[in-house]
Structures are given as structure tokens and as C-alpha cells.
Design a protein around this motif. Structure first.
Motif, PDB file in Angstrom:
ATOM      1  N   ILE A 107       0.796  -1.236  -0.232  1.00  0.00           N
ATOM      2  CA  ILE A 107      -0.117  -0.007  -0.169  1.00  0.00           C
ATOM      3  C   ILE A 107       0.894   1.311   0.085  1.00  0.00           C
ATOM      4  CG2 ILE A 107      -1.966  -1.074   1.243  1.00  0.00           C
ATOM      5  CD1 ILE A 107      -0.899  -0.046   3.619  1.00  0.00           C
ATOM      6  N   TRP A 108       0.387   2.082  -0.770  1.00  0.00           N
ATOM      7  CA  TRP A 108       1.144   3.150  -0.971  1.00  0.00           C
ATOM      8  C   TRP A 108       1.781   4.158   0.229  1.00  0.00           C
ATOM      9  CZ3 TRP A 108       4.675   5.424  -4.028  1.00  0.00           C
ATOM     10  CH2 TRP A 108       4.953   6.718  -3.905  1.00  0.00           C
ATOM     11  N   ASN A 109       0.771   4.066   1.175  1.00  0.00           N
ATOM     12  CA  ASN A 109       1.072   5.175   2.482  1.00  0.00           C
ATOM     13  C   ASN A 109       2.132   4.508   3.287  1.00  0.00           C
ATOM     14  OD1 ASN A 109       0.372   6.929   4.461  1.00  0.00           O
ATOM     15  ND2 ASN A 109      -0.500   5.202   5.645  1.00  0.00           N
ATOM     16  N   TRP A 142       4.917   2.346   2.051  1.00  0.00           N
ATOM     17  CA  TRP A 142       5.748   2.110   1.102  1.00  0.00           C
ATOM     18  C   TRP A 142       6.468   3.572   0.705  1.00  0.00           C
ATOM     19  CZ3 TRP A 142       8.862  -2.382   0.234  1.00  0.00           C
ATOM     20  CH2 TRP A 142       8.328  -3.392   0.744  1.00  0.00           C
ATOM     21  N   ARG A 143       5.694   4.634   0.554  1.00  0.00           N
ATOM     22  CA  ARG A 143       5.937   5.700  -0.275  1.00  0.00           C
ATOM     23  C   ARG A 143       7.392   6.230   0.131  1.00  0.00           C
ATOM     24  NH1 ARG A 143       2.897   7.566   4.061  1.00  0.00           N
ATOM     25  NH2 ARG A 143       3.722   9.436   5.287  1.00  0.00           N
ATOM     26  N   GLN A 197       3.398 -12.266   1.615  1.00  0.00           N
ATOM     27  CA  GLN A 197       2.155 -11.639   1.762  1.00  0.00           C
ATOM     28  C   GLN A 197       1.105 -12.535   1.258  1.00  0.00           C
ATOM     29  OE1 GLN A 197       1.472  -8.912   3.161  1.00  0.00           O
ATOM     30  NE2 GLN A 197       3.712  -8.583   3.728  1.00  0.00           N
ATOM     31  N   THR A 238      -2.735  -6.263  10.734  1.00  0.00           N
ATOM     32  CA  THR A 238      -1.535  -6.226   9.454  1.00  0.00           C
ATOM     33  C   THR A 238      -0.562  -5.304   9.985  1.00  0.00           C
ATOM     34  OG1 THR A 238      -2.930  -4.472   8.693  1.00  0.00           O
ATOM     35  CG2 THR A 238      -3.400  -6.864   7.939  1.00  0.00           C
ATOM     36  N   ALA A 274       0.276  -2.692   8.388  1.00  0.00           N
ATOM     37  CA  ALA A 274      -0.373  -1.643   7.864  1.00  0.00           C
ATOM     38  C   ALA A 274      -0.895  -0.994   8.908  1.00  0.00           C
ATOM     39  CB  ALA A 274      -1.305  -1.721   6.693  1.00  0.00           C
TER      40      ALA A 274
END
Length: 429
Positions: free
Chosen positions: A85-87, A89-90, A265, A282, A284
Motif C-alpha cells: 500500500i502506498w501509504n 511504502w512511499r 504476503q 496487519t 499497515a
């Protein structure tokens, strides 16, 4: 140095590190620093028991470094707790691509204007020294599955990705040594070495990890009591992914890292689908809580093979760093090499991290620590040997060997001395 002496030296060193003497813990010495000290003592710098010549043994050193990096990338990938997810891994994505590119440019400029290297050699040097290392940076890497500490996650995922994303710049430098700059060369390089090699490596890694997880699940459903050799499956995934990437001219290091993440994953997703009511956090959800871990992690190939591969990683680190210590002479410590190392650690790394993370929302404290812990190590040794085997002129090869190995040794010493105090402050109040 006879085989008998090698067996005695390596055996004694393994026992020393296995017993973890209190004196080493009090001195805050990292394993790499101990291995380097042994290599320096036995090498031409002190007792002269052996001398390892990286130019004459380039093929062997390239193979050793290649295997060590592959193992470390797989281990790092299987420990990644955060889904795609971008949040989450950005920040590491910006570091692995934007900051890494800036690092190559700044190092190449130093090599060209200060060290007087040809443009192609300067760019190749920038690519060789750009990737942070997944092998020697174990003190700042993700410790275990479920470790969601932001600093460890950021440094580990960055190292996993930029070991592949630096390769195009090494290739560009080598190409420019044999041909003048032209639009045709740059366009071909951009399409083949950047776009195709990166995208195809990601696709191969995603598919390979997912397919293995599905195959293992199907096998265990058919024969629930039949034992599977997780070690062989993990090593097989490394070999298959890396081999396919090489066949299609994709970046194999990046492919293996993505395959390990995809495998883990996929295993977690499949396990949750079998038990929809399972209370599983998770990464995240807990990413902003550094000390919290994922509960009820499902077992699988990634988890079952981890201990074996970590042992192989430690052994490869020992051998390579001892050999590295055996390359050093008194005149290795030139102002050119030491100046390059200090420029890389004090200016290039912090500046490239700061510029690469503008607008990312990463906390200043995290940026400062990431800006310091740009450990250079076995990844750089592999790229160096790749360039030498590729066919660098001997004079340039000796110059790049000298510069790169001194920078790696300085990184082992400087980052090794600062890692535990700074990590203690990071975990402290």
C-alpha cells in the motif's frame, strides 16, 4: 595460507561469535567489525598470513558477493510486514529511486571533478556506491517477522529495492566507457536497462512468490501430514526467480526481493482466507507503533526456511568481510579514497535523503537517522566485481577497487561504531 590454517581461523572465529563474549558486547562491536579486524590482522596490513587480490580473484569474489546479496534480499523480503500500500511504502520507494539517483549524480560529480575520473568511470562509481547494504546492515534491519519499527522497515525495504535500482547506472557508466554519449545510447539504455529491466523484475517476483505460495497450499491440502522441505523451497524460489530474471534481462536482485515479499504476503492472505474470523493485525494497522508485532503469523515456506538462510547469511558475511580485510595495505588509506568515503557519508547520503523525502511526510527524526545509516557493503562489492569482470581497463579497475573497498571498510567502522548508541536513542524516550 594452508587449508588447515583457514579451518582453524574460521572455526575459532565462529566459536568466538557463537559464545558472544561479554567484552564484545560491552565494546558495542558489530559482527562485521570483528570479522574485519580478523581479516586485517591476518592480512598484509599486520601479520601478512594471506593476501586476497580482488583483481585476480574477481570472478570468485563476484560469485560470493552475488550469493550473499541474494540470500540477504530474500531474508529481508520475507520479514517485510507491510502489504503493498502506498501509504506504507512511499518513503522507502522515494529513497530507493529518487534519493538513490541523486546519490549516483553527486558521487559521479565528485569522481569526475575532484578525482579526475572519466565520465563513464565516475558514473559507474556512483552506481557501485549508491546501494545501501542488506548484508552488513543487520543491526538496523528488520529483526523478525512482525517487526514494524518505521526506521528498520524503511532501511530494510530501501536496501532491498536499491540493490536492483542502482544496476542501470553501473551499466550506463560501463557503456559510456566504450562509446560516446548519444541520444540513441541514452534512449536505448532508458528503455532496456531502466523501464524493461525494472518492470519485468517486479512482475517476475510477484508471480513467482504468489505461485509458490499457491503450490505449497495445494500440496498441503492434498497431503496434510506430508512434510515439505521449506529450506529447499526457499532456495528454489531464489534460484528460479533470479535465473528467469537473468534470462529476460531483468534485474535479478530486485526480482528476488519482490518474490520474497510476494511469497510472505500471499501466505498471509491465503491463511486468512481459510480462517476469516482470525484475529490478525496487519503491519499497515500497526506501522506507527514501532514495538508492536503482528499476532498469529501463519507458518509457511518463508517462515520455515528463515533460520537456515539467516545462518548462511552470517557465514557469507564472515567470509567476505575477512577477505575484505585481507585486501588492505598501509597505502590503501589514500586521501582520495578516505575523502570520497567522508563525502559520501556526510554530504551525499544526508542531502539525497532530504531532497528525496521532500513532501513525503516522514518525521524529521526518521529522516536524520535514515540520512546517516546509508551502510555500504557487499552490494557495492558485487557491483564492483561485475564491472571488473565486464572488462574495465586494468588501470581503471585498480582505481575503482581501491576507492570502493576503502569506502566499504570505512562504512563498517563508522556505521558500526555509531549504530548501537543511535538505535538506543531511537528506541528511547
Amino acid at each position: 595460507m594452508s587449508n588447515a590454517v583457514w579451518f582453524v581461523a574460521i572455526g575459532a572465529l565462529l566459536i568466538l561469535m557463537g559464545t558472544r563474549p561479554p567484552v564484545l558486547q560491552r565494546l558495542n562491536l558489530t559482527p562485521s567489525m570483528v570479522y574485519l579486524s580478523v581479516g586485517v590482522l591476518l592480512g598484509p596490513l599486520i601479520f601478512g598470513v594471506f593476501h586476497f587480490n580482488p583483481l585476480k580473484q574477481a570472478h570468485l569474489l563476484e560469485l560470493f558477493a552475488e550469493l550473499a546479496v541474494l540470500l540477504s534480499l530474500f531474508i529481508a523480503g520475507t520479514k517485510m510486514p507491510v502489504p503493498f500500500i502506498w501509504n506504507a511504502w512511499r518513503v522507502p520507494l522515494r529513497l530507493a529511486f529518487i534519493s538513490m539517483t541523486l546519490s549516483v549524480a553527486l558521487t559521479a560529480a565528485f569522481g569526475y571533478y575532484v578525482l579526475g575520473l572519466p565520465a563513464g568511470a565516475a558514473i559507474a562509481l556512483g552506481g557501485i556506491l549508491a546501494p545501501t547494504d542488506p548484508v552488513l546492515a543487520t543491526e538496523v534491519q528488520v529483526r523478525h517477522m512482525g517487526d514494524t519499527d518505521p526506521l528498520r522497515f524503511t532501511l530494510t525495504s530501501e536496501a532491498g529495492m536499491n540493490d536492483g535500482s542502482a544496476f542501470p547506472f553501473v551499466i550506463l557508466g560501463l557503456l559510456l566507457l566504450g562509446a560516446p554519449v548519444s541520444n540513441e545510447l541514452l534512449i536505448t539504455w532508458g528503455l532496456n536497462e531502466v523501464l524493461w529491466s525494472t518492470a519485468s523484475a517486479i512482475v517476475v517476483g510477484l508471480l513467482a512468490g504468489r505461485l509458490l505460495a499457491q503450490c505449497v497450499r495445494g500440496q498441503r491440502c492434498l497431503e496434510k501430514q506430508a512434510p515439505l522441505l521449506d529450506d529447499f523451497l526457499g532456495l528454489g524460489l531464489i534460484g528460479l526467480t533470479y535465473g528467469v530474471c537473468l534470462l529476460i534481462d531483468a534485474w535479478g536482485f530486485l526480482g528476488v526481493f519482490v518474490a520474497a515479499i510476494s511469497l510472505r504476503q500471499s501466505e498471509m492472505t491465503l491463511a486468512q482466507s481459510e480462517k476469516p474470523g482470525q484475529d490478525t493485525e496487519t503491519a499497515a494497522d500497526s506501522f506507527d507503533q514501532p514495538h508492536e508485532t503482528i499476532r498469529h503469523l501463519p507458518t509457511g515456506v518463508s517462515k520455515g526456511s528463515l533460520m537456515f538462510k539467516e545462518s548462511l547469511e552470517r557465514l557469507s558475511e564472515l567470509v567476505l568481510v575477512v577477505l575484505l580485510g585481507g585486501t588492505l595495505f598501509y597505502d590503501s588509506w589514500s586521501f582520495r579514497a578516505v575523502g570520497l568515503g567522508l563525502f559520501l557519508f556526510v554530504i551525499v547520503r544526508p542531502v539525497s535523503v532530504f531532497l528525496g523525502l521532500i513532501g513525503s511526510g516522514a518525521p524529521w527524526r526518521l529522516q536524520m537517522l535514515v540520512g546517516w545509516f546509508g551502510v555500504r557493503g557487499i552490494g557495492s562489492v558485487y557491483y564492483l566485481m561485475f564491472a571488473v569482470v565486464f572488462g574495465l581497463p586494468e588501470e581503471l579497475a585498480l582505481e575503482l577497487i581501491h576507492l570502493t573497498l576503502v569506502v566499504v571498510v570505512l562504512s563498517i567502522i563508522i556505521h558500526g561504531l555509531t549504530v548501537k548508541p543511535m538505535m538506543t536513542r531511537w528506541w528511547g524516550p
